[in-house]
Scaffold this motif. Structure first.
Motif, short mmCIF file in Angstrom:
data_model
loop_
_atom_site.label_atom_id
_atom_site.label_comp_id
_atom_site.label_asym_id
_atom_site.label_seq_id
_atom_site.Cartn_x
_atom_site.Cartn_y
_atom_site.Cartn_z
N THR A 221 0.91 -1.20 0.02
CA THR A 221 -0.09 0.19 0.07
C THR A 221 1.04 1.16 -0.13
N PRO A 222 0.37 2.27 -0.54
CA PRO A 222 1.44 3.41 -0.82
C PRO A 222 1.78 4.16 0.64
N ASP A 223 2.64 4.50 0.90
CA ASP A 223 3.49 4.90 2.09
C ASP A 223 2.44 6.11 2.45
N PRO A 224 1.98 6.09 3.64
CA PRO A 224 1.10 7.29 4.08
C PRO A 224 1.71 8.70 4.07
N GLN A 225 2.96 8.71 4.08
CA GLN A 225 3.73 9.86 3.96
C GLN A 225 3.64 10.48 2.47
N ASP A 226 3.67 9.32 1.73
CA ASP A 226 3.97 10.07 0.22
C ASP A 226 2.43 10.35 -0.29
N ARG A 227 1.48 9.62 0.27
CA ARG A 227 0.08 9.94 0.13
C ARG A 227 -0.28 11.45 0.69
N TYR A 228 0.49 11.62 1.64
CA TYR A 228 -0.07 12.93 2.22
C TYR A 228 0.66 14.02 1.18
N HIS A 229 1.88 13.73 0.88
CA HIS A 229 2.30 14.65 -0.07
C HIS A 229 1.72 14.79 -1.25
N HIS A 230 1.30 13.75 -1.85
CA HIS A 230 0.57 13.89 -2.94
C HIS A 230 -0.70 14.86 -2.70
N LEU A 231 -1.46 14.46 -1.68
CA LEU A 231 -2.70 15.36 -1.59
C LEU A 231 -2.25 16.73 -1.11
N LEU A 232 -1.30 16.91 -0.67
CA LEU A 232 -1.00 18.37 -0.30
C LEU A 232 -0.89 19.08 -1.63
N ALA A 233 0.06 18.19 -2.58
CA ALA A 233 0.50 18.80 -3.70
C ALA A 233 -0.91 19.18 -4.45
N PHE A 234 -1.74 18.29 -4.59
CA PHE A 234 -2.99 18.37 -5.28
C PHE A 234 -3.99 19.49 -4.96
N TYR A 235 -3.94 19.66 -3.44
CA TYR A 235 -4.80 20.72 -2.91
C TYR A 235 -3.92 22.18 -3.18
N LYS A 236 -2.76 22.21 -3.02
CA LYS A 236 -2.04 23.46 -3.48
C LYS A 236 -2.29 23.79 -4.84
N HIS A 237 -2.06 22.92 -5.72
CA HIS A 237 -2.32 23.09 -7.03
C HIS A 237 -3.91 23.66 -7.34
N GLN A 238 -4.79 22.87 -6.51
CA GLN A 238 -6.22 23.47 -6.64
C GLN A 238 -6.35 24.83 -6.21
N LEU A 239 -5.52 25.00 -5.23
CA LEU A 239 -5.72 26.71 -4.75
C LEU A 239 -5.00 27.56 -5.79
N SER A 240 -4.03 26.91 -6.35
CA SER A 240 -3.39 28.04 -7.39
C SER A 240 -4.38 28.23 -8.43
N THR A 241 -5.01 27.11 -8.95
CA THR A 241 -5.70 27.29 -9.96
C THR A 241 -7.00 28.14 -9.68
N SER A 242 -7.60 27.66 -8.62
CA SER A 242 -8.97 28.43 -8.42
C SER A 242 -8.48 30.10 -8.07
N ASP A 243 -7.31 30.20 -7.66
CA ASP A 243 -6.95 31.53 -7.32
C ASP A 243 -6.98 32.28 -8.76
N ALA A 244 -6.34 31.55 -9.85
CA ALA A 244 -6.27 32.21 -10.99
C ALA A 244 -7.57 32.39 -11.76
N ALA A 245 -8.41 31.25 -11.72
CA ALA A 245 -9.72 31.47 -12.22
C ALA A 245 -10.39 32.74 -11.49
N LEU A 246 -10.08 32.82 -10.10
CA LEU A 246 -10.94 34.10 -9.49
C LEU A 246 -10.66 35.44 -10.16
N LEU A 247 -9.34 35.52 -10.79
CA LEU A 247 -9.04 36.66 -11.29
C LEU A 247 -9.90 37.68 -11.88
N PRO A 248 -10.69 37.38 -12.77
CA PRO A 248 -11.60 37.88 -13.67
C PRO A 248 -12.76 38.67 -12.75
N GLY A 249 -12.89 38.42 -11.51
CA GLY A 249 -13.71 39.23 -10.55
C GLY A 249 -14.88 38.78 -10.66
N THR A 250 -15.23 37.42 -10.08
CA THR A 250 -16.52 37.00 -10.19
C THR A 250 -17.19 37.33 -8.60
#
Lengths: 525, 211
Positions: A221-250
């Motif tokens: 089974t995947p190492d829990p720490q690896d999984r944690y880092h994957h999740l962290l990277a994933f959420y960070k990516h989502q944050l950055s993209t949603s940040d970019a999507a927000l720029l048009p001013g909704t």
């Protein structure tokens, strides 16, 4: 601190209504029935949480109330490792977590500290340099239970930076496969990784996935720490993209902003639990963040392989011996909560401890403030209940065979018990527990001496009361008789020496059927 | 210490304790070996059947070669501070480790106002001040007990363990179970007779009461 049988605990009134407490204090005990209903019941299950020895109580000089650990607020002054007593700066806590990142490790089997030992044969090489006299591979060894990292197949080439070496090694001695960077690259991560975890390794390659390596079932089974880092990277990516999507001013709706899936709340969570995140929290979030959907994003899929791993675990539990499985406490202590076998356990970095200042929960006054240095035991502020409340101590007065009659002064008595206990070596085990001669027996009357010590510079009047009949499982049928229910304790006379006391001794008699002491109350001052 | 002992022996020939000039009270039934390597800080009580292994001191750097520094500091085996009480049947055994095939002993230091309960085995490297060691505890070699620590009865403190200041430890092996309260060792009674001594507090009264 009293732990043997006749002990005194103080009930803090923070849990129940303090207004009735005040009323009760000013009231004269004319209606015993009414009183009985409202007095503190030591047998209530809830009262366990408000009973403290007086050493643990503080006293707020503003509120004129005692403050128990439940009604103070605490502020962390410093964090330190209990093993090496080094202070960990708070920035390190945020980045690396609440475990010691130095060379401190505890045994995963028995929790005692591990020591670094050399595996080299102790043939004395003729050079006398103490620095590098031992070479060769090193292990962490538990001097208490003789567990060592050899049991999980790990040796260290160097005696220093064990933390880093341990992070690079899997159980069994194989090097940990480098962390998979594919998810972050596939997600076009815009921000650089800012986490510096203990086991964060520079990993250039991204070919293997941990689930494909032929290893013990837990490693599949995947190492829990690896999984944690994957999740962290994933959420960070989502944050950055949603940040970019927000720029048009909704325009944002507050409901989506406050929802659990909205980027702002996740950013808050990441701020709370994760390390520093570069992206600023977005002001509004029209598109809620999705959850991880692929294993690269940190999703854990229960598939055939995982099922097979579970089956293998169950089979192992059926076939192997009991002591090859980690106990519940060992699994709770372990950093890897998925460890089931003893072989999956790893040395544990000790949890950091804190020095804390305490404030009154009501008026925010500082009640206790230790010095900032880790090894210092002094405190700048300390408002103790011991110095503001009368101290009660109960001692067994008479076991007529061993004790002097009650008429003698109380001054020398515990000393004499101490001496009878200590000075004769023939008194073996029964003498070891000083309470044993004084334990309550059925159908016998036991005498106790209640001593009040007044730390104040004013005299106090004391009213003692006991319930007319003891209730409860053990106390039924027994009575507590207080020989002197009202008396006065004189003021603390010696003003030079803060701590001199005036003592009034009152004999408290107990007609014990099979009983526990009732509770005397202090009424009025 | 040995000289003080012999000088004061004439003073109190009847009592159980031999009182030295600095107020140390050493039981006549205590087994003390290597008195030259033992230091008592003053007003310290060594009760009956205590084993003080002062003979287990650090040897010159190597056992076979007589080094040029058999200084006084290196031969200290046990040093005990002021107002410390060592209860009956305790064994104070300086810690040792096997160092390149030879057993090397290290000094055992005990601070002030330490109470060691009956039947303890102490091999700690250091015990700081205001420590209460419950009866029957075992302090294994090279553990270090810091200030204001309470060791519950019957605990076994594992080797090399450092007990942080102000903590309560217990169990086998001992682990930190909690913290002593802010009032640890605070004695309201002050100079109020031996009955009012508190664990971790000033043990002067207790020492005075030992006769």
């Amino acid at each position: 601190m009293s732990v043997s049988f006749p002990y005194t605990y103080y009930a803090c009134s923070c849990a129940d209504n303090t207004s009735t407490q005040e009323k009760r204090v000013s009231q004269e005990p004319q209606s015993a029935q009414d009183e009985d209903e409202r007095t503190f019941d030591p047998r209530s299950r809830r009262s366990n949480f408000s009973l403290y020895p007086i050493e643990h109580l503080l006293y707020c000089t503003e509120c004129h109330e005692m403050r128990c650990p439940r009604c103070v607020t605490e502020e962390v002054i410093c964090w330190y490792c209990p093993n090496c007593l080094f202070e960990a700066p708070s920035s390190t806590i945020k980045q690396e977590g609440h475990r010691c990142s130095r060379n401190c490790f505890n045994c995963p089997i028995c929790t005692s500290p591990l020591s670094v030992n050399s595996l080299e044969q102790p043939d004395p090489p003729p050079d006398d340099k103490p620095a590098n006299k031992f070479g060769g591979p090193y292990i962490l060894h538990c001097p208490y239970c003789a567990w060592s990292t050899l049991d999980i197949g790990i040796t260290f080439p160097r005696p220093s930076n064990i933390t880093g070496q341990l992070a690079k090694t899997l159980n069994g001695g194989l090097p940990r496969p480098p962390r998979d960077r594919k998810p972050s690259s596939s997600l076009k991560r815009s921000d650089p990784p800012t986490t510096h975890h203990l086991d964060d390794l520079p990993s250039p390659t991204s070919d293997t996935s941990t689930s494909s390596s032929p290893e013990p079932p837990s490693a599949r089974t995947p190492d829990p720490q690896d999984r944690y880092h994957h999740l962290l990277a994933f959420y960070k990516h989502q944050l950055s993209t949603s940040d970019a999507a927000l720029l048009p001013g909704t325009t944002s709706t507050s409901a989506s902003e406050l929802g659990p899936g909205s980027p702002s709340s996740i950013a808050r969570l990441l701020h709370m639990y994760g390390s520093s995140i570069r992206s600023r929290a977005p002001e509004s979030g029209p598109s809620p963040m999705r959850e991880a959907a692929t294993p690269e994003e940190g999703l854990l899929i229960y598939d055939a392989a995982a099922e097979a791993a579970d089956d293998a675990t169950i089979r192992a539990m059926q076939t192997t011996a009991w002591d090859t499985h980690a106990s519940v406490s060992q699994r709770l202590d372990a950093t890897n909560r998925h460890a089931r076998a003893v072989d999956d356990l790893r040395p544990i970095s000790p949890l950091l401890r804190t020095k804390r200042a305490k404030r009154c929960g009501a008026c925010r006054q500082i009640l206790a403030k230790p010095e900032g240095k880790v090894t210092s035991v002094r405190s700048k502020i300390k408002l103790l209940a011991l110095q503001n409340l009368p101290k009660l101590s109960i001692k067994p007065l008479a076991s007529p065979s061993t004790m002097p009659p009650p008429g003698t002064s109380a001054a020398g008595r515990p000393t004499s018990t101490l001496l009878t206990t200590f000075s004769s070596p023939t008194l073996a085990l029964p003498a070891l527990s000083p309470s044993s001669p004084f334990a309550l027996r059925p159908l016998t009357t036991t005498h106790y001496l209640l001593t009040l010590t007044n730390p104040l510079y004013d005299s106090i009047r004391v009213h003692l009361a006991a319930p007319s009949a003891l209730r409860g499982r053990h106390g039924a049928g027994s009575r507590v008789t207080i020989l002197c229910p009202q008396f006065e304790v004189g003021a603390n006379t010696d003003r030079r020496k803060k701590g001199e006391r005036e003592r009034v001794e009152k004999v408290r008699r107990e007609e014990a059927f099979w009983t526990v002491l009732g509770v005397g109350r202090i009424v009025g001052l | 210490m040995s000289s003080r002992q012999s000088s004061s022996r004439s003073k109190a020939p009847k009592g159980e304790y031999i009182e030295t000039d600095s107020g140390n009270k050493v039981s006549r039934k205590a087994n003390i070996s290597g008195t030259a390597n033992i230091t008592l800080g003053g007003r310290t009580v060594i009760m009956a059947d205590v084993n003080l292994r002062g003979d287990l001191h650090r040897l010159p750097s190597s056992t076979d070669e007589p080094s040029a520094k058999p200084s006084s500091t290196s031969t200290h085996a046990i040093s005990i501070g002021k107002h410390t009480v060592i209860s009956p049947r305790c064994i104070l055994h300086p810690p040792h480790r096997v160092h390149r095939g030879a057993t090397q002993y290290y000094p055992l230091k005990i601070g002030d106002n330490v109470f060691v309960g009956p039947g303890c085995v102490v091999s700690a490297a250091a015990i700081a001040s205001h420590v209460y060691v419950g009866e029957g505890s075992v302090l294994m070699p090279f553990c270090m007990i810091r200030e204001n620590v309470r060791i519950l009865p019957g605990s076994v403190v594992p080797p090399n363990m450092v007990v942080p200041p102000g903590s309560v430890v217990g169990g086998r092996p001992a682990r930190v179970l909690g913290e002593v309260g802010e009032g640890w060792g605070v004695n309201v009674a002050g100079a109020g007779g031996a009955e009012m001594w508190v664990e971790g507090g000033d043990l002067r009264e207790l020492v005075r009461s030992v006769k």
